[in-house]
Design an enzyme around this catalytic site. Sequence first.
Site, PDB file in Angstrom:
ATOM      1  N   ARG A  94       1.000  -1.158   0.235  1.00 53.37           N
ATOM      2  CA  ARG A  94       0.187  -0.444   0.113  1.00 53.37           C
ATOM      3  C   ARG A  94       0.854   1.311  -0.538  1.00 53.37           C
ATOM      4  NH1 ARG A  94      -3.293  -2.910  -0.820  1.00 53.37           N
ATOM      5  NH2 ARG A  94      -5.885  -2.766  -0.502  1.00 53.37           N
ATOM      6  N   GLU A  97      -3.057   7.974  -5.966  1.00 51.32           N
ATOM      7  CA  GLU A  97      -3.581   7.526  -6.703  1.00 51.32           C
ATOM      8  C   GLU A  97      -4.627   7.714  -7.233  1.00 51.32           C
ATOM      9  OE1 GLU A  97      -3.446   4.029  -5.739  1.00 51.32           O
ATOM     10  OE2 GLU A  97      -0.964   3.241  -5.256  1.00 51.32           O
ATOM     11  N   HIS A 133      -1.034   0.023 -10.106  1.00 50.83           N
ATOM     12  CA  HIS A 133      -2.170  -0.559  -9.515  1.00 50.83           C
ATOM     13  C   HIS A 133      -2.207  -1.634  -9.435  1.00 50.83           C
ATOM     14  CE1 HIS A 133      -3.574  -0.325  -4.654  1.00 50.83           C
ATOM     15  NE2 HIS A 133      -3.247  -1.514  -4.938  1.00 50.83           N
TER      16      HIS A 133
END
Length: 348
Positions: free
Chosen positions: A243, A272, A291
Amino acid sequence: MAKFKVVTPAGVGYAGPGDGYKLEMEALGPLGAEIVEIAAASEDEFVRGARDADALYAKGRPVTKGMIDGLERCKVIALGSVGADSVDVAAATARGIPVTNVPDTFIEEVADHAMMLILATFRRLVVQDRLVREGRWREGRPMLYQYPRLMGQTLGFIAFGHVARAVAVRARAFGVNMLAYDPFVEELVISQHGVEPVSFTELLQRSDIVSMHAPATPDAHHLMTEAHFRLMKPEAIFINTGRGPTVDESALIKALQEGWIAAAGLDVLEQEPVAPTNPLLRMDNVILTAHVASASARFDPARRRRVGHEIALVLAGRWPRSCVNPSVLDKTGLLRWQPYSMQRGPGA
């Protein structure tokens, strides 16, 4: 009229065109449940539509304390992800509501991606590709003369959950030495995987490759700071498929710019999508992916079915398979049906 009402935010779906919630309903349909999408611009508006819900399928928006407190009979909040940071778990726990996730659905995909980033970053793959495309063929080999071979290097895992363990299986074939720091995992569990348990400081000082796998919990926020990057070897590389918020990104940028570490391979960032002004975008010694570590053809079908099963278990009066706040389960009146531990807990 449906026996159970499962609510979910409208406008965000994991399904393909026209698929609706067919996969989730494989488990929910036999119970007489229905999934109701709620289009709401505000939390209050969402609560008005969800107040009488039996379950909340959390996706597409943060689930706050205000939303949770407005649910009058909700028995479970279900996530189709490993991370539970989009839900106020403390608020759910205070209300006695189990929060479920899917901690073991796409472990292999993330482990593959982490191993890919390790190899690509270590061998400077993106720069090598660009040299060839730019007609600078003869520069590739001299660049790699600066770096050692992978065999014999030391790979250190920050957190040693399912993904890190799966990466360890892959990395062993490359002949690396492996270390792990995880205060929540017994040393015997770590050593059984051929990995040496060490302190955080020792891991950073000894590792040639540091791979971050910590979940996005309050304890792990900015687990890697400037002080930690300064402990690493100047030739070390940093990999993150966990993360973004576990890393102080400004410290990582400084470490890369000033040569405290050599390179980074990142699937996750603090913000993000990444801001176009982020200095990481302009660094030759950084490889970035969007991601996507968990993505594969089986990703959405697998997690959607799992969400449906978790909700169905609770609506049928049983414990879910995975629960990030397991302390609530004994107080819910739900039946424990598993014959053995399912390794419940954050990061399980």
